[in-house]
Design a protein around this motif. Sequence first.
Motif, PDB file in Angstrom:
ATOM      1  N   VAL A 109     -28.653 -10.367  -4.368  1.00 52.44           N
ATOM      2  CA  VAL A 109     -28.290  -8.950  -4.235  1.00 52.44           C
ATOM      3  C   VAL A 109     -29.466  -8.151  -3.692  1.00 52.44           C
ATOM      4  O   VAL A 109     -29.315  -7.319  -2.788  1.00 52.44           O
ATOM      5  CB  VAL A 109     -27.835  -8.373  -5.597  1.00 52.44           C
ATOM      6  N   GLN A 110     -30.663  -8.407  -4.222  1.00 52.89           N
ATOM      7  CA  GLN A 110     -31.848  -7.656  -3.793  1.00 52.89           C
ATOM      8  C   GLN A 110     -32.147  -7.867  -2.312  1.00 52.89           C
ATOM      9  O   GLN A 110     -32.439  -6.921  -1.584  1.00 52.89           O
ATOM     10  CB  GLN A 110     -33.069  -8.082  -4.610  1.00 52.89           C
ATOM     11  N   VAL A 111     -32.070  -9.119  -1.861  1.00 51.75           N
ATOM     12  CA  VAL A 111     -32.369  -9.422  -0.465  1.00 51.75           C
ATOM     13  C   VAL A 111     -31.355  -8.760   0.458  1.00 51.75           C
ATOM     14  O   VAL A 111     -31.716  -8.109   1.456  1.00 51.75           O
ATOM     15  CB  VAL A 111     -32.386 -10.946  -0.244  1.00 51.75           C
ATOM     16  N   LEU A 112     -30.074  -8.889   0.118  1.00 51.29           N
ATOM     17  CA  LEU A 112     -29.040  -8.307   0.972  1.00 51.29           C
ATOM     18  C   LEU A 112     -29.004  -6.790   0.866  1.00 51.29           C
ATOM     19  O   LEU A 112     -28.590  -6.111   1.811  1.00 51.29           O
ATOM     20  CB  LEU A 112     -27.671  -8.898   0.614  1.00 51.29           C
ATOM     21  N   ALA A 113     -29.441  -6.240  -0.284  1.00 50.80           N
ATOM     22  CA  ALA A 113     -29.427  -4.787  -0.448  1.00 50.80           C
ATOM     23  C   ALA A 113     -30.419  -4.112   0.488  1.00 50.80           C
ATOM     24  O   ALA A 113     -30.190  -2.980   0.924  1.00 50.80           O
ATOM     25  CB  ALA A 113     -29.725  -4.405  -1.894  1.00 50.80           C
ATOM     26  N   VAL A 114     -31.524  -4.786   0.805  1.00 53.48           N
ATOM     27  CA  VAL A 114     -32.473  -4.228   1.768  1.00 53.48           C
ATOM     28  C   VAL A 114     -31.797  -4.063   3.120  1.00 53.48           C
ATOM     29  O   VAL A 114     -31.827  -2.992   3.741  1.00 53.48           O
ATOM     30  CB  VAL A 114     -33.720  -5.124   1.893  1.00 53.48           C
ATOM     31  N   ARG A 145     -18.378   9.386   5.738  1.00 52.84           N
ATOM     32  CA  ARG A 145     -17.450   8.309   6.079  1.00 52.84           C
ATOM     33  C   ARG A 145     -18.014   6.944   5.680  1.00 52.84           C
ATOM     34  O   ARG A 145     -17.271   6.069   5.222  1.00 52.84           O
ATOM     35  CB  ARG A 145     -17.154   8.321   7.576  1.00 52.84           C
ATOM     36  N   THR A 146     -19.306   6.776   5.844  1.00 52.84           N
ATOM     37  CA  THR A 146     -19.921   5.501   5.475  1.00 52.84           C
ATOM     38  C   THR A 146     -19.833   5.272   3.971  1.00 52.84           C
ATOM     39  O   THR A 146     -19.548   4.149   3.516  1.00 52.84           O
ATOM     40  CB  THR A 146     -21.391   5.469   5.936  1.00 52.84           C
ATOM     41  N   ILE A 147     -20.082   6.316   3.178  1.00 53.26           N
ATOM     42  CA  ILE A 147     -19.962   6.193   1.720  1.00 53.26           C
ATOM     43  C   ILE A 147     -18.525   5.866   1.326  1.00 53.26           C
ATOM     44  O   ILE A 147     -18.279   4.994   0.476  1.00 53.26           O
ATOM     45  CB  ILE A 147     -20.430   7.476   1.021  1.00 53.26           C
ATOM     46  N   LEU A 148     -17.557   6.545   1.931  1.00 55.26           N
ATOM     47  CA  LEU A 148     -16.158   6.276   1.607  1.00 55.26           C
ATOM     48  C   LEU A 148     -15.795   4.819   1.901  1.00 55.26           C
ATOM     49  O   LEU A 148     -15.080   4.173   1.122  1.00 55.26           O
ATOM     50  CB  LEU A 148     -15.244   7.219   2.400  1.00 55.26           C
ATOM     51  N   GLY A 149     -16.305   4.282   3.018  1.00 56.57           N
ATOM     52  CA  GLY A 149     -16.058   2.874   3.320  1.00 56.57           C
ATOM     53  C   GLY A 149     -16.654   1.956   2.273  1.00 56.57           C
ATOM     54  O   GLY A 149     -16.035   0.951   1.877  1.00 56.57           O
ATOM     55  N   SER A 150     -17.847   2.308   1.775  1.00 61.22           N
ATOM     56  CA  SER A 150     -18.478   1.470   0.754  1.00 61.22           C
ATOM     57  C   SER A 150     -17.687   1.493  -0.555  1.00 61.22           C
ATOM     58  O   SER A 150     -17.643   0.487  -1.274  1.00 61.22           O
ATOM     59  CB  SER A 150     -19.917   1.927   0.501  1.00 61.22           C
ATOM     60  N   LEU A 151     -17.041   2.615  -0.872  1.00 57.01           N
ATOM     61  CA  LEU A 151     -16.269   2.703  -2.112  1.00 57.01           C
ATOM     62  C   LEU A 151     -15.024   1.819  -2.056  1.00 57.01           C
ATOM     63  O   LEU A 151     -14.581   1.283  -3.085  1.00 57.01           O
ATOM     64  CB  LEU A 151     -15.892   4.154  -2.397  1.00 57.01           C
ATOM     65  N   VAL A 152     -14.460   1.657  -0.871  1.00 56.22           N
ATOM     66  CA  VAL A 152     -13.344   0.717  -0.711  1.00 56.22           C
ATOM     67  C   VAL A 152     -13.815  -0.700  -1.017  1.00 56.22           C
ATOM     68  O   VAL A 152     -13.144  -1.468  -1.722  1.00 56.22           O
ATOM     69  CB  VAL A 152     -12.763   0.797   0.719  1.00 56.22           C
ATOM     70  N   VAL A 153     -15.007  -1.043  -0.515  1.00 55.88           N
ATOM     71  CA  VAL A 153     -15.552  -2.377  -0.775  1.00 55.88           C
ATOM     72  C   VAL A 153     -15.833  -2.566  -2.262  1.00 55.88           C
ATOM     73  O   VAL A 153     -15.542  -3.627  -2.830  1.00 55.88           O
ATOM     74  CB  VAL A 153     -16.838  -2.601   0.055  1.00 55.88           C
ATOM     75  N   TRP A 154     -16.376  -1.539  -2.931  1.00 53.21           N
ATOM     76  CA  TRP A 154     -16.622  -1.627  -4.373  1.00 53.21           C
ATOM     77  C   TRP A 154     -15.327  -1.916  -5.141  1.00 53.21           C
ATOM     78  O   TRP A 154     -15.308  -2.725  -6.089  1.00 53.21           O
ATOM     79  CB  TRP A 154     -17.232  -0.323  -4.884  1.00 53.21           C
ATOM     80  N   THR A 155     -14.252  -1.263  -4.757  1.00 51.87           N
ATOM     81  CA  THR A 155     -12.966  -1.479  -5.431  1.00 51.87           C
ATOM     82  C   THR A 155     -12.507  -2.923  -5.271  1.00 51.87           C
ATOM     83  O   THR A 155     -12.063  -3.574  -6.238  1.00 51.87           O
ATOM     84  CB  THR A 155     -11.899  -0.526  -4.863  1.00 51.87           C
ATOM     85  N   LEU A 156     -12.622  -3.453  -4.069  1.00 52.90           N
ATOM     86  CA  LEU A 156     -12.224  -4.843  -3.814  1.00 52.90           C
ATOM     87  C   LEU A 156     -13.113  -5.818  -4.595  1.00 52.90           C
ATOM     88  O   LEU A 156     -12.642  -6.864  -5.063  1.00 52.90           O
ATOM     89  CB  LEU A 156     -12.304  -5.142  -2.320  1.00 52.90           C
ATOM     90  N   ILE A 157     -14.387  -5.474  -4.757  1.00 49.74           N
ATOM     91  CA  ILE A 157     -15.305  -6.323  -5.527  1.00 49.74           C
ATOM     92  C   ILE A 157     -14.845  -6.448  -6.975  1.00 49.74           C
ATOM     93  O   ILE A 157     -14.841  -7.544  -7.562  1.00 49.74           O
ATOM     94  CB  ILE A 157     -16.737  -5.755  -5.451  1.00 49.74           C
ATOM     95  N   LEU A 158     -14.450  -5.326  -7.579  1.00 46.85           N
ATOM     96  CA  LEU A 158     -14.016  -5.367  -8.973  1.00 46.85           C
ATOM     97  C   LEU A 158     -12.730  -6.161  -9.145  1.00 46.85           C
ATOM     98  O   LEU A 158     -12.570  -6.915 -10.114  1.00 46.85           O
ATOM     99  CB  LEU A 158     -13.826  -3.948  -9.504  1.00 46.85           C
ATOM    100  N   ILE A 215     -21.766  -7.211  -3.220  1.00 40.63           N
ATOM    101  CA  ILE A 215     -22.410  -6.101  -3.931  1.00 40.63           C
ATOM    102  C   ILE A 215     -23.700  -5.698  -3.227  1.00 40.63           C
ATOM    103  O   ILE A 215     -23.982  -4.516  -3.021  1.00 40.63           O
ATOM    104  CB  ILE A 215     -22.684  -6.489  -5.393  1.00 40.63           C
ATOM    105  N   GLY A 216     -24.501  -6.690  -2.821  1.00 46.07           N
ATOM    106  CA  GLY A 216     -25.761  -6.396  -2.167  1.00 46.07           C
ATOM    107  C   GLY A 216     -25.592  -5.595  -0.887  1.00 46.07           C
ATOM    108  O   GLY A 216     -26.382  -4.698  -0.597  1.00 46.07           O
ATOM    109  N   LEU A 217     -24.543  -5.877  -0.136  1.00 49.08           N
ATOM    110  CA  LEU A 217     -24.351  -5.219   1.153  1.00 49.08           C
ATOM    111  C   LEU A 217     -23.967  -3.746   1.023  1.00 49.08           C
ATOM    112  O   LEU A 217     -24.183  -2.966   1.953  1.00 49.08           O
ATOM    113  CB  LEU A 217     -23.293  -5.967   1.967  1.00 49.08           C
ATOM    114  N   VAL A 218     -23.396  -3.355  -0.123  1.00 55.65           N
ATOM    115  CA  VAL A 218     -22.977  -1.951  -0.267  1.00 55.65           C
ATOM    116  C   VAL A 218     -23.791  -1.178  -1.292  1.00 55.65           C
ATOM    117  O   VAL A 218     -23.781   0.053  -1.288  1.00 55.65           O
ATOM    118  CB  VAL A 218     -21.479  -1.843  -0.648  1.00 55.65           C
ATOM    119  N   LEU A 219     -24.531  -1.878  -2.159  1.00 48.45           N
ATOM    120  CA  LEU A 219     -25.204  -1.208  -3.272  1.00 48.45           C
ATOM    121  C   LEU A 219     -26.261  -0.208  -2.797  1.00 48.45           C
ATOM    122  O   LEU A 219     -26.185   0.983  -3.103  1.00 48.45           O
ATOM    123  CB  LEU A 219     -25.844  -2.255  -4.180  1.00 48.45           C
ATOM    124  N   GLY A 220     -27.238  -0.689  -2.043  1.00 47.90           N
ATOM    125  CA  GLY A 220     -28.330   0.191  -1.634  1.00 47.90           C
ATOM    126  C   GLY A 220     -27.871   1.319  -0.738  1.00 47.90           C
ATOM    127  O   GLY A 220     -28.289   2.468  -0.888  1.00 47.90           O
TER     128      GLY A 220
END
Length: 457
Positions: free
Chosen positions: A307-312, A329-342, A363-368
Amino acid sequence: MSAETADTAEPTGLTTGSADAASRRREQRGWYFYDFACSVYSTSVLTVFLGPYLTSVAKAAADADGFVHPLGVPVRAGSLFAYAVSVSVVVAVIVMPVVGAAADRTGRKKPLLAAAAYVGAAATTGMFFLDGHRYLLGTFLLIVANASISVSMVLYNAYLPQIAGPDERDAVSSRGWAFGYTSGALVLVLNLVLYTGHDSFGLSESDAVRICLASAGVWWGAFTVVPLRRLRDRRVTPGGEGAVGSGWRQLMATLRDMRRHPLTLSFLLAYLVYNDGVQTVISQASVYGSEELGLDQTTLITAVLLVQVLAVAGALGMGRLARVHGAKRTILGSLVVWTLILVAGYFLPADAPVFFYALASAIGLVLGGSQALSRSLFSHLVPHGKEAEYFSAYEMSDRGLSWLGPLVFGLAYQLTGSYRDAIISLVIFFVVGSVLLARVPIRQAVAAAGNPVPERI
């Protein structure tokens, strides 16, 4: 540099000229290093080691029914960590308004940042003594450390409008997160070497975990020296009551002031909701992996390292996406990914590290990126001269008011005995947060706060 020798801030919080630009870049580099210093607490302590370890200590002290009784209250041992996180948030909520008021009234953010950072670092270092049945000691140190990092982040974030212009804040904020994830990855590699090779070092597994916990506190304290040397305090016009005595009155004044900026308040509400989900996933992931999925500590460490490596890359990549598509718009796209992760996490099979690694990668790709862009977006919505006040409210959303997610998570497990039911309940935070964010007209909100509107936001 002391407040007596600091320059008076310009109306935008920035100065012009080549010398001032060089000074600002120096401050930015120093600012990045606080992320570098404190992020190891979030990764090594809160995300990887403390949840499973404190749970194991609580289970060792539990009665025949699996309950411990802090202050006489029956608590299922598996819920203790989540409840402790919630309590730490309440403590932070009490302290942060006083700190925010003190910073804005005196202009001396740096001494307050130092105090919060070193209290948190000391509490984290003290986790070395968490062994046997000392679950109460672990709970107390977690509350102190978690509240301290929340308070310190109020002051740290409040520097952003002062050290970066409107058009560079997305990039500066994203670099700060990238520095943090880089340090988190580096320390996790060292943790992995120590934990997996604890026998060769003549240590028990418990000893190795306690050293990993304490070393995060030492790291936090050591690298905090860099921002304390490079960041500058700005003078403010003196007046009014003492900052500490008027902290809560200042909070009420801040809330009344925010009513004059309803669009800023709307964004803060949206962020409060979806970030509650993010913070709960971060803090409870290791407990879910160890207790529900049956994964060993080595798997959890390597997953979080991934997660740490990909979060960078994710933080920097989403920063670039924001320059093209806008931060909202970028944040909204990340929230869609968070929902799919759960949703994927709910169906994740036990004893299947490969699938857990795949989820960690997502998770790493959208967290940071989601966190960095939220911070920079909010900085555009803060009226000048209210930075620490407003970022105090922001930090309550970021860490301070993120008590509902852990509480729901803990209650779900206490009532059902299933971490899968707990994890799927967090979907509501991302869905509701997305809807609320989509309704905020960001460009109008920036203009209403009296700030210049960037070309792309």
